[in-house]
Design an enzyme around this catalytic site. Structure first.
Site, PDB file in Angstrom:
ATOM      1  N   GLU A   1     -27.787   3.160  35.348  1.00 47.67           N
ATOM      2  CA  GLU A   1     -28.821   4.049  35.924  1.00 47.67           C
ATOM      3  C   GLU A   1     -28.230   5.354  36.455  1.00 47.67           C
ATOM      4  O   GLU A   1     -28.176   5.592  37.665  1.00 47.67           O
ATOM      5  CB  GLU A   1     -29.536   3.326  37.064  1.00 47.67           C
ATOM      6  CG  GLU A   1     -30.243   2.071  36.633  1.00 47.67           C
ATOM      7  CD  GLU A   1     -31.007   1.398  37.777  1.00 47.67           C
ATOM      8  OE1 GLU A   1     -30.628   1.580  38.941  1.00 47.67           O
ATOM      9  OE2 GLU A   1     -31.991   0.707  37.483  1.00 47.67           O
TER      10      GLU A   1
ATOM     11  N   GLU B   1     -32.470  -3.922  31.865  1.00 45.37           N
ATOM     12  CA  GLU B   1     -32.940  -4.682  33.028  1.00 45.37           C
ATOM     13  C   GLU B   1     -34.457  -4.719  33.017  1.00 45.37           C
ATOM     14  O   GLU B   1     -35.105  -3.710  32.730  1.00 45.37           O
ATOM     15  CB  GLU B   1     -32.532  -4.013  34.348  1.00 45.37           C
ATOM     16  CG  GLU B   1     -31.060  -3.982  34.618  1.00 45.37           C
ATOM     17  CD  GLU B   1     -30.729  -3.336  35.965  1.00 45.37           C
ATOM     18  OE1 GLU B   1     -31.577  -3.309  36.884  1.00 45.37           O
ATOM     19  OE2 GLU B   1     -29.596  -2.842  36.093  1.00 45.37           O
TER      20      GLU B   1
END
Ligand code: BG6
Length: 489
Positions: free
Chosen positions: A194, A387
């Site tokens: 991220e 995810e």
């Protein structure tokens, strides 16, 4: 070719991160990492955690206090679930579930305890050789994140963290060791988890303490520039050192819809998407800073310092796949006072058509199909869902069962929409369900926000037997994988 669903080689998987799972924070020669400094008082109520901890930035006082304290009591990320010592049993369970790929992160401070050491820590390297070999024994491919928020704390103390360009040199050394020593065992590489965390959670993303910065945005985007260069370097080196292996990019995907069909809301949605999502992937996948970001940088008075060769490096080091985490969607509007709701380390705007998790994250499985289509349309690169999952409170019954029908429902809907996206034409390689085994949550730092299909008997203070139990969702996912996404009952 007619597409009817998942390819036969689709990679069903699960994901965790070292700082949330491993524990063993001072074992095996590991140095202190930046995530080892995050504090939680286990006596706080859920509301206190949200007020005192989750919704405010990391402070210098906390950081300094953590450096003076080598206990684990108030530092859940130092304990994790003791995956460091228990990984054989855990991977066996995952193998039994049928996982075909396992995502975890490598702790930089296990490989180079201080980040700038002359030689790597052999014990740390051996740990990953053993861990990844064990994945192979259990028939799982390895998807390794090089940095999932944590870096050696020394790099912050001595160099000021990612703001300092010198980190690129240390990173290059780290990556070289990873490719040399673990290259054979790893199938997919991800330099940064991220990468847009730089903006929405500066301590996690770029190791900045917000209250400490005179011009926070300048520090964030300068640090990020260095991370972009590292990502490109990892791709360049990978081409030579681990040819044939895929190296990718990842963002936390903040999918957004216009709150209404008002033109203003539609325009706002485009801007929100550019500034929170696309900018980051555009740099890593297209190899250049997009034009729209100039206007934003001007508004926030940011001026990135570049050196000769930076633009060429970005252009040459574009990634081989794009990936994202996806938990919720939100809406875009500039109407004052629009109701807010929580999201992944951010506060988003509420969508009246969606239900939310107990933490306020709005559940939107169609948003996953929407996102997959958008991401694939934009880059035409293979996609991985790195995810996705539901954080929920679970109850362990007296006979060791967990009836998590809410999680099964969440997974079923998301897996159904993934299939739709594949039929739409998206080249989806893999799905690694987040927190496949319960781990310490990253935002609130608690154990009781659980994502796993495997229950771990530990509470927020780290008390409990630590034993693992299969939840109902374990059997559901096992069936889903065995039928290649066809049997979802
Ligand atoms: C992602 C992170 O942002 O969200 C994970 O990459 C994190 O590390 C996950 O655990 C879920 O967030 P949380 O706060 O519920 O653990």
């Amino acid at each position: 070719m007619e597409r009817t669903g998942y390819n036969k080689d689709f990679l069903w998987g699960g994901a965790i991160a070292c700082s949330q799972a491993d524990g063993g924070f001072n074992e095996g020669g590991k140095g202190v990492s930046t995530q080892d400094t995050r504090y939680l008082n286990p006596k706080w109520t859920a509301k206190e955690i949200a007020d005192k901890h989750h919704n405010r930035p990391f402070t210098l006082e906390e950081f300094n206090a953590a450096l003076q304290d080598d206990s684990t009591e108030f530092y859940p990320l130092r304990r994790g679930i003791n995956f460091y010592n228990n990984y054989k049993e855990d991977l066996k369970l995952m193998g039994e579930m049928g996982l075909k790929i396992f995502r975890t992160s490598i702790s930089w401070s296990r490989i180079f305890p201080n980040g700038d050491d002359a030689v790597p820590n052999e014990e740390g390297i051996q740990f990953y050789i053993d861990l990844f070999s064990e994945c192979k024994k259990n028939n799982m491919k390895v998807f390794a994140t090089m940095i999932h928020y944590d870096i050696p704390v020394n790099l912050v103390l001595k160099y000021g963290g990612w703001k300092n360009r010198e980190l690129i040199t240390f990173f290059e050394k780290y990556v070289t060791v990873l490719y040399e020593r673990l290259g054979e065992l790893v199938d997919f590489w991800l330099p940064f988890n991220e990468i847009n965390a730089a903006k929405f959670s500066p301590w996690d993303g770029v190791c900045l303490i917000p209250g400490n910065e005179e011009h926070l945005d300048q520090a964030i985007f300068q640090s990020l520039h260095h991370q972009f260069l590292c990502s490109a370097k990892a791709v360049q080196l990978g081409r030579k050192m681990v040819p044939g292996k895929k190296i990718g990019a990842m963002i936390a995907r903040f999918t957004t819809y216009p709150a209404t069909c008002k033109p203003e809301d539609n325009m706002q949605a485009i801007l929100d998407d550019q500034y929170s999502n696309w900018f980051y992937l555009d740099v890593m996948a297209r190899g250049e800073y997009p034009k729209y970001i100039d206007r934003y940088f001007k508004q926030i008075n940011v001026n990135i310092m570049m050196e000769d060769g930076d633009l060429e490096l970005l252009k040459d080091g574009t990634v081989g796949f794009v990936s994202f985490s996806y938990y919720f969607s939100q809406v875009s509007t500039n109407v004052e006072g629009w109701e807010q709701t929580a999201g992944n380390l951010v506060i988003g705007k509420k969508n009246p058509y969606l239900e939310a998790s107990e933490w306020g994250w709005q559940i939107d499985s169609i948003g996953l199909r929407f996102t997959l289509n958008q991401v694939y349309d934009r880059y035409q690169l293979p996609v991985i869902i790195a995810e996705n999952g539901l954080g929920a409170y679970d109850t362990l019954t007296e006979n060791g069962e967990v009836h998590d029908s809410y999680r099964i429902e969440y997974m079923r809907k998301h897996v159904t929409e993934m299939k739709e996206a594949i039929i739409d034409g998206v080249e989806l390689l893999a799905f690694t369900a987040w927190g496949i085994i319960d781990i310490v949550s990253c935002g609130p730092l608690t154990m009781d926000k659980r994502y796993g299909t495997i229950y771990v008997d530990l509470d927020n203070g780290g008390n409990g037997s630590g034993k693992r139990y299969k939840k109902d969702s374990f059997y559901w996912y096992q069936k889903c994988i065995a039928s290649n996404g066809e049997d979802l009952e």
